[in-house]
Design an enzyme around this catalytic site. Structure first.
Site, short mmCIF file in Angstrom:
data_model
loop_
_atom_site.label_atom_id
_atom_site.label_comp_id
_atom_site.label_asym_id
_atom_site.label_seq_id
_atom_site.Cartn_x
_atom_site.Cartn_y
_atom_site.Cartn_z
CG HIS A 178 -2.00 -1.01 1.17
ND1 HIS A 178 -3.31 -0.68 0.93
CD2 HIS A 178 -1.96 -2.36 1.29
CE1 HIS A 178 -4.04 -1.79 0.93
NE2 HIS A 178 -3.25 -2.82 1.15
CG ASP A 392 0.32 9.83 0.88
OD1 ASP A 392 0.09 8.66 1.21
OD2 ASP A 392 -0.24 10.81 1.40
C1 G6P Z 1 -0.97 3.38 6.23
C2 G6P Z 1 -0.55 1.93 6.02
C3 G6P Z 1 -1.52 0.96 6.69
C4 G6P Z 1 -1.73 1.36 8.13
C5 G6P Z 1 -2.22 2.81 8.23
C6 G6P Z 1 -2.42 3.29 9.66
O1 G6P Z 1 -2.12 3.64 5.49
O2 G6P Z 1 -0.40 1.65 4.65
O3 G6P Z 1 -1.01 -0.36 6.62
O4 G6P Z 1 -2.65 0.50 8.76
O5 G6P Z 1 -1.25 3.63 7.60
O6 G6P Z 1 -1.26 3.09 10.42
P1 G6P Z 1 -1.23 2.17 11.73
O7 G6P Z 1 0.22 2.07 12.06
O8 G6P Z 1 -2.02 2.91 12.75
O9 G6P Z 1 -1.85 0.85 11.39
#
Ligand code: G6P
Length: 491
Positions: A178, A392
């Site tokens: 992602h 991003d």
């Molecule tokens: C990004 C990453 C996700 C992640 C999100 C929130 O979008 O690609 O994999 O879940 O951030 O971050 P966190 O560390 O809170 O899961």
């Protein structure tokens, strides 16, 4: 939705042994767990980009989702929620420190975002990453029905595809990254670069946000392994160096549930709330909005600096213009995030102190997360949306803003360094957030844009975002994955 933890068996579509034909594996489950005073575990649905993207597909397939609860030491049986079987993976406090806060978010995250913040390389963190990836792979292997499709997500779990293939060669495995995949010149800093590439190559199909990410990955394969590549196809050599199975690496730009956002923003409640927000802000002529996780990749400081200078130069003034910055708390135990919060809050304080007046704040800074309804109202209220990331993978906020604007008004200022810019140009006003003077000019252009020009651009943006939604994204990834030739000659 909220529920009590239960150990009820799944009613999900699965084979006779209770296993599933589609298994999603992601670091987080689409729910958060909390323990009440009596020690009862409760769960609540947790919003967020990845969840929004995957929940509908998984629910529709009545599949299973393997992930972490978000809290330390939660031991919980698999349970059913919204037609999905959720399979919690337990992380101890030390796993969270070393695997999640450490390797995932203080090594890989900064490295993959072009070392905006210096990555830390610790061997203990790497050991924890391998250990936790194995735990996820074992949970997925236990849950998948024979010949099932398993879709593994993101940088936290890059070793899972190869580990899973070893455990279950019958599975069809997809992996989606992602976040950006860096140029090999940066990636090769990582002491475990080859193991990471080999881990991902356990998948049949590897998806990225942009074509550039896919080609960075293919270049890393060429530079760091003995496998051969031809365009997007990698031929994985077996232990004796003989060519074996094929892996495809390609771009599948992610999107949002566009229709849901569009409909939400059309509801009378959200429309009324948008008016109320503007009234609460003193009905400014121009309301600007930033919505980000409080992350150094998002260019929040650059944006606020440019805005502060515009007030200083007198090109904008607080009587007519205001900036609302939503910065949702994120990864608060990681040093770089603590430093960023201090910087941003110091900057906001200085700008408000210097330029604010009674009844007119320069910046409304909100360190909270909000439900989708409130976000839709903020989007609808905002004349200018500022997305100024330094790097991003995609940026779904930009797409949410567009989906919310069925009135075809509003201006999107979008960083060139987002996956969204690759997809949405030429509708947004593109900026290089490192070029503060350039960004200032673009912000002024956005603030002054005529409604007709806003409409022309927004129409074009909406055509794209309403058509390419998240359902199309997952269908296209899963479509390619399931159409690949059946697995025969693998390791
Ligand atoms: C990004 C990453 C996700 C992640 C999100 C929130 O979008 O690609 O994999 O879940 O951030 O971050 P966190 O560390 O809170 O899961």
């Amino acid at each position: 939705m909220t529920g009590q933890g239960s150990s009820k068996k799944s009613g999900a579509k699965s084979n006779d042994k209770g296993r599933s034909d589609l298994v999603v594996v992601a670091n987080r489950l689409p729910v958060d767990f909390t323990t009440d005073e009596d020690g009862h575990v409760e769960w609540h649905r947790s919003p967020g980009g990845l969840v929004t993207a995957l929940e509908p597909v998984t629910r529709e397939a009545e599949g299973a989702w393997v992930g972490w609860s978000g809290a330390p030491d939660v031991e919980h049986e698999p349970f059913e929620a919204d037609g999905m079987l959720l399979v919690p993976v337990t992380l101890s406090r030390s796993d969270i420190e070393r695997y999640y806060e450490g390797f995932a978010n203080d090594t890989l995250w900064p490295l993959y975002h072009d070392v905006i913040s210096p990555p830390t390389y610790h061997r203990q963190w790497w050991d924890a990453y391998r250990r936790v990836n194995r735990r996820f792979a074992e949970a997925a292997a236990a849950q998948a029905a024979p010949g099932a499709v398993v879709w593994v997500h993101d940088y936290q779990l890059q070793l899972v595809p190869a580990m899973l293939r070893e455990l279950r060669p019958d599975l069809r495995i997809g992996f989606f990254d992602h976040i950006p995949f860096p140029a090999v010149e940066l990636f090769q800093q990582l002491p475990w670069r080859t193991q990471i590439v080999e881990g991902m190559l356990g998948a049949d199909l590897i998806g990225f946000q942009r074509g550039g990410d896919a080609s960075n990955f293919v270049r890393s394969v060429r530079r760091l392994t003995k496998h051969t590549t031809r365009g997007p196809i990698i031929t994985v050599a077996d232990a004796d160096g003989k060519p074996g199975r094929h892996v495809r690496a390609a771009a599948f730009p992610i999107s949002i549930d566009s229709q849901h956002f569009d409909e939400l923003a059309r509801t009378p409640e959200v429309q009324a709330r948008a008016k109320e927000i503007r009234a609460d802000l003193g009905n400014p002529k121009v309301m600007m909005l930033g919505v980000d996780r409080l992350d150094y990749t998002k260019g929040i400081r650059h944006r606020i600096k440019a805005y502060g200078e515009l007030l200083q130069d007198g090109r904008l003034d607080v009587e007519h213009c205001t900036l609302v910055q939503v910065a949702s708390p994120s990864r608060e135990n990681v040093g770089a995030y603590q430093d960023l919060r201090e910087h941003v809050e110091g900057l906001v304080g200085r700008i408000n102190g210097e330029f604010g007046e009674l009844g007119h704040s320069a910046i409304h800074y909100l360190h909270h997360s909000y439900p989708a309804e409130e976000m839709a109202a903020l989007y609808l209220a905002a004349d200018v949306m500022l997305v100024t990331s330094l790097r991003d993978g995609m940026n779904l906020v930009a797409k949410e803003y567009i989906a919310a604007r069925s009135d075809e008004q509003g201006v999107l200022v979008l960083s060139e360094f987002t996956g969204a810019a690759d997809e949405l140009a030429p509708g947004p006003l593109l900026v290089n957030p490192h070029d503060i003077d350039g960004m200032k000019d673009i912000i002024v252009t956005a603030a002054r844009m005529e409604p007709r020009e806003q409409r022309r651009r927004m129409r074009r943006l909406r055509r794209k975002v309403m058509a390419d939604d998240v359902a199309k994204w997952s269908q296209s990834f899963l479509g390619v994955l399931t159409a690949m030739p059946p697995r025969t000659s693998h390791v």
